[in-house]
Design a protein around this motif. Structure first.
Motif, PDB file in Angstrom:
ATOM      1  N   ALA A 127      27.140   8.646  33.756  1.00 49.38           N
ATOM      2  CA  ALA A 127      27.806   9.937  33.971  1.00 49.38           C
ATOM      3  C   ALA A 127      26.812  11.052  34.197  1.00 49.38           C
ATOM      4  CB  ALA A 127      28.697  10.263  32.779  1.00 49.38           C
ATOM      5  N   ALA A 128      25.603  10.905  33.633  1.00 47.11           N
ATOM      6  CA  ALA A 128      24.613  11.966  33.789  1.00 47.11           C
ATOM      7  C   ALA A 128      23.221  11.383  33.657  1.00 47.11           C
ATOM      8  CB  ALA A 128      24.828  13.042  32.738  1.00 47.11           C
ATOM      9  N   PHE A 129      22.282  12.008  34.354  1.00 53.01           N
ATOM     10  CA  PHE A 129      20.871  11.643  34.285  1.00 53.01           C
ATOM     11  C   PHE A 129      20.061  12.909  34.056  1.00 53.01           C
ATOM     12  CE2 PHE A 129      22.838   8.487  36.997  1.00 53.01           C
ATOM     13  CZ  PHE A 129      22.259   7.305  36.595  1.00 53.01           C
ATOM     14  N   THR A 130      18.989  12.797  33.308  1.00 52.01           N
ATOM     15  CA  THR A 130      18.041  13.903  33.292  1.00 52.01           C
ATOM     16  C   THR A 130      17.128  13.759  34.503  1.00 52.01           C
ATOM     17  OG1 THR A 130      16.486  12.679  31.922  1.00 52.01           O
ATOM     18  CG2 THR A 130      18.125  14.030  30.772  1.00 52.01           C
ATOM     19  N   GLU A 131      16.430  14.836  34.845  1.00 51.35           N
ATOM     20  CA  GLU A 131      15.546  14.790  36.011  1.00 51.35           C
ATOM     21  C   GLU A 131      14.437  13.758  35.810  1.00 51.35           C
ATOM     22  OE1 GLU A 131      15.577  16.334  39.005  1.00 51.35           O
ATOM     23  OE2 GLU A 131      17.616  16.955  38.471  1.00 51.35           O
ATOM     24  N   GLY A 132      13.889  13.700  34.591  1.00 49.51           N
ATOM     25  CA  GLY A 132      12.822  12.750  34.308  1.00 49.51           C
ATOM     26  C   GLY A 132      13.298  11.308  34.402  1.00 49.51           C
ATOM     27  N   ALA A 133      14.507  11.037  33.912  1.00 50.23           N
ATOM     28  CA  ALA A 133      15.056   9.690  33.966  1.00 50.23           C
ATOM     29  C   ALA A 133      15.316   9.266  35.408  1.00 50.23           C
ATOM     30  CB  ALA A 133      16.346   9.624  33.150  1.00 50.23           C
ATOM     31  N   LYS A 134      15.851  10.171  36.181  1.00 52.11           N
ATOM     32  CA  LYS A 134      16.161   9.857  37.581  1.00 52.11           C
ATOM     33  C   LYS A 134      14.888   9.544  38.349  1.00 52.11           C
ATOM     34  CE  LYS A 134      19.430  11.540  40.977  1.00 52.11           C
ATOM     35  NZ  LYS A 134      20.347  12.619  41.332  1.00 52.11           N
ATOM     36  N   SER A 135      13.847  10.336  38.145  1.00 48.79           N
ATOM     37  CA  SER A 135      12.595  10.106  38.868  1.00 48.79           C
ATOM     38  C   SER A 135      11.933   8.793  38.435  1.00 48.79           C
ATOM     39  CB  SER A 135      11.650  11.285  38.665  1.00 48.79           C
ATOM     40  OG  SER A 135      11.289  11.376  37.306  1.00 48.79           O
ATOM     41  N   LYS A 136      12.019   8.429  37.157  1.00 46.71           N
ATOM     42  CA  LYS A 136      11.407   7.185  36.694  1.00 46.71           C
ATOM     43  C   LYS A 136      12.156   5.963  37.206  1.00 46.71           C
ATOM     44  CE  LYS A 136       9.250   9.050  32.571  1.00 46.71           C
ATOM     45  NZ  LYS A 136       9.214   9.122  31.120  1.00 46.71           N
ATOM     46  N   ILE A 137      13.476   6.035  37.271  1.00 40.11           N
ATOM     47  CA  ILE A 137      14.264   4.906  37.787  1.00 40.11           C
ATOM     48  C   ILE A 137      13.992   4.724  39.274  1.00 40.11           C
ATOM     49  CG2 ILE A 137      16.618   4.132  38.267  1.00 40.11           C
ATOM     50  CD1 ILE A 137      17.424   5.523  35.620  1.00 40.11           C
ATOM     51  N   GLU A 138      13.933   5.822  40.010  1.00 44.35           N
ATOM     52  CA  GLU A 138      13.690   5.725  41.455  1.00 44.35           C
ATOM     53  C   GLU A 138      12.247   5.349  41.757  1.00 44.35           C
ATOM     54  OE1 GLU A 138      17.216   8.809  42.829  1.00 44.35           O
ATOM     55  OE2 GLU A 138      15.135   9.496  42.814  1.00 44.35           O
ATOM     56  N   ALA A 139      11.317   5.746  40.888  1.00 41.68           N
ATOM     57  CA  ALA A 139       9.919   5.358  41.068  1.00 41.68           C
ATOM     58  C   ALA A 139       9.739   3.855  40.861  1.00 41.68           C
ATOM     59  CB  ALA A 139       9.045   6.138  40.101  1.00 41.68           C
ATOM     60  N   ALA A 140      10.581   3.259  40.016  1.00 44.96           N
ATOM     61  CA  ALA A 140      10.518   1.809  39.788  1.00 44.96           C
ATOM     62  C   ALA A 140      11.257   1.040  40.878  1.00 44.96           C
ATOM     63  CB  ALA A 140      11.103   1.483  38.421  1.00 44.96           C
ATOM     64  N   GLY A 141      11.837   1.739  41.848  1.00 44.98           N
ATOM     65  CA  GLY A 141      12.539   1.080  42.950  1.00 44.98           C
ATOM     66  C   GLY A 141      14.026   0.944  42.720  1.00 44.98           C
ATOM     67  N   GLY A 142      14.537   1.476  41.656  1.00 44.05           N
ATOM     68  CA  GLY A 142      15.960   1.362  41.332  1.00 44.05           C
ATOM     69  C   GLY A 142      16.778   2.485  41.929  1.00 44.05           C
ATOM     70  N   THR A 143      18.070   2.456  41.643  1.00 45.08           N
ATOM     71  CA  THR A 143      18.978   3.480  42.153  1.00 45.08           C
ATOM     72  C   THR A 143      19.748   4.109  40.989  1.00 45.08           C
ATOM     73  OG1 THR A 143      20.710   1.849  42.491  1.00 45.08           O
ATOM     74  CG2 THR A 143      19.300   2.345  44.384  1.00 45.08           C
ATOM     75  N   CYS A 144      20.101   5.366  41.206  1.00 48.95           N
ATOM     76  CA  CYS A 144      20.904   6.094  40.223  1.00 48.95           C
ATOM     77  C   CYS A 144      22.225   6.473  40.867  1.00 48.95           C
ATOM     78  CB  CYS A 144      20.189   7.363  39.771  1.00 48.95           C
ATOM     79  SG  CYS A 144      18.614   7.060  38.996  1.00 48.95           S
ATOM     80  N   GLU A 145      23.300   6.168  40.204  1.00 48.00           N
ATOM     81  CA  GLU A 145      24.618   6.537  40.726  1.00 48.00           C
ATOM     82  C   GLU A 145      25.388   7.263  39.621  1.00 48.00           C
ATOM     83  OE1 GLU A 145      28.674   4.442  42.413  1.00 48.00           O
ATOM     84  OE2 GLU A 145      26.778   3.337  42.504  1.00 48.00           O
ATOM     85  N   VAL A 146      25.874   8.455  39.969  1.00 50.18           N
ATOM     86  CA  VAL A 146      26.659   9.227  39.007  1.00 50.18           C
ATOM     87  C   VAL A 146      28.110   8.780  39.107  1.00 50.18           C
ATOM     88  CG1 VAL A 146      27.421  11.507  38.301  1.00 50.18           C
ATOM     89  CG2 VAL A 146      25.092  11.179  39.143  1.00 50.18           C
ATOM     90  N   VAL A 147      28.643   8.306  38.012  1.00 50.21           N
ATOM     91  CA  VAL A 147      30.029   7.799  37.993  1.00 50.21           C
ATOM     92  C   VAL A 147      30.964   8.906  37.584  1.00 50.21           C
ATOM     93  CG1 VAL A 147      31.593   6.074  37.013  1.00 50.21           C
ATOM     94  CG2 VAL A 147      29.191   5.523  37.421  1.00 50.21           C
TER      95      VAL A 147
END
Length: 147
Positions: A127-147
């Motif tokens: 439902a929510a991501f912090t900016e730091g969490a989003k950047s770390k997930i995307e830096a690892a090659g993953g994706t973030c989706e807000v539900v």
């Protein structure tokens, strides 16, 4: 004729009282407020909370910090570092985390916080991501989706 029959005529008006227009008007120079004291001065009455000059109660008590947040949202919060033990290319949702035993209690929608390191590629739905969490997930090659 009885006493309750003695009522004013319909449409009749009472004469307005003339306050402070001299002694012949009934309410003379002081206008019914007396001659002495704080309540006889102009600008009366005293303001609410006034205690005669001493420090009023609302100034004697300490101020309280913070304020109550109305309609506060409660999240099930988890750090990015806790997701590192999951398998690569897996989908991360609140239910999958509860199945894995990483989250034991559903306190509301899932929120991903940025503490810790992540090196696994994940597809995270929250439902929510912090900016730091989003950047770390995307830096690892993953994706973030807000539900």
């Amino acid at each position: 004729m009885r006493l309750e029959d003695a009522v004013p005529q319909p449409g009749s008006t009472k004469r307005k009282r003339r306050i402070g227009r001299g002694i012949s008007a009934g309410q003379g120079a002081s206008g019914g407020y007396g001659m002495r004291g704080q309540k006889s001065r102009s600008g009366r009455p005293t303001r609410p909370g006034f205690e005669g000059g001493q420090t009023p109660l609302y100034r004697r008590l300490p101020k309280l910090k913070y304020f109550t947040v109305i309609n506060r949202k409660f999240f099930t919060a988890i750090n990015v570092g806790d997701l590192a033990e999951l398998d690569a290319n897996s989908e991360v949702t609140l239910s999958s985390l509860m199945d894995a035993g990483i989250v034991t209690q559903d306190d509301g929608p899932l929120k991903i916080l940025g503490d810790g390191e992540l090196s696994v590629k994940l597809s995270v739905k929250a439902a929510a991501f912090t900016e730091g969490a989003k950047s770390k997930i995307e830096a690892a090659g993953g994706t973030c989706e807000v539900v």
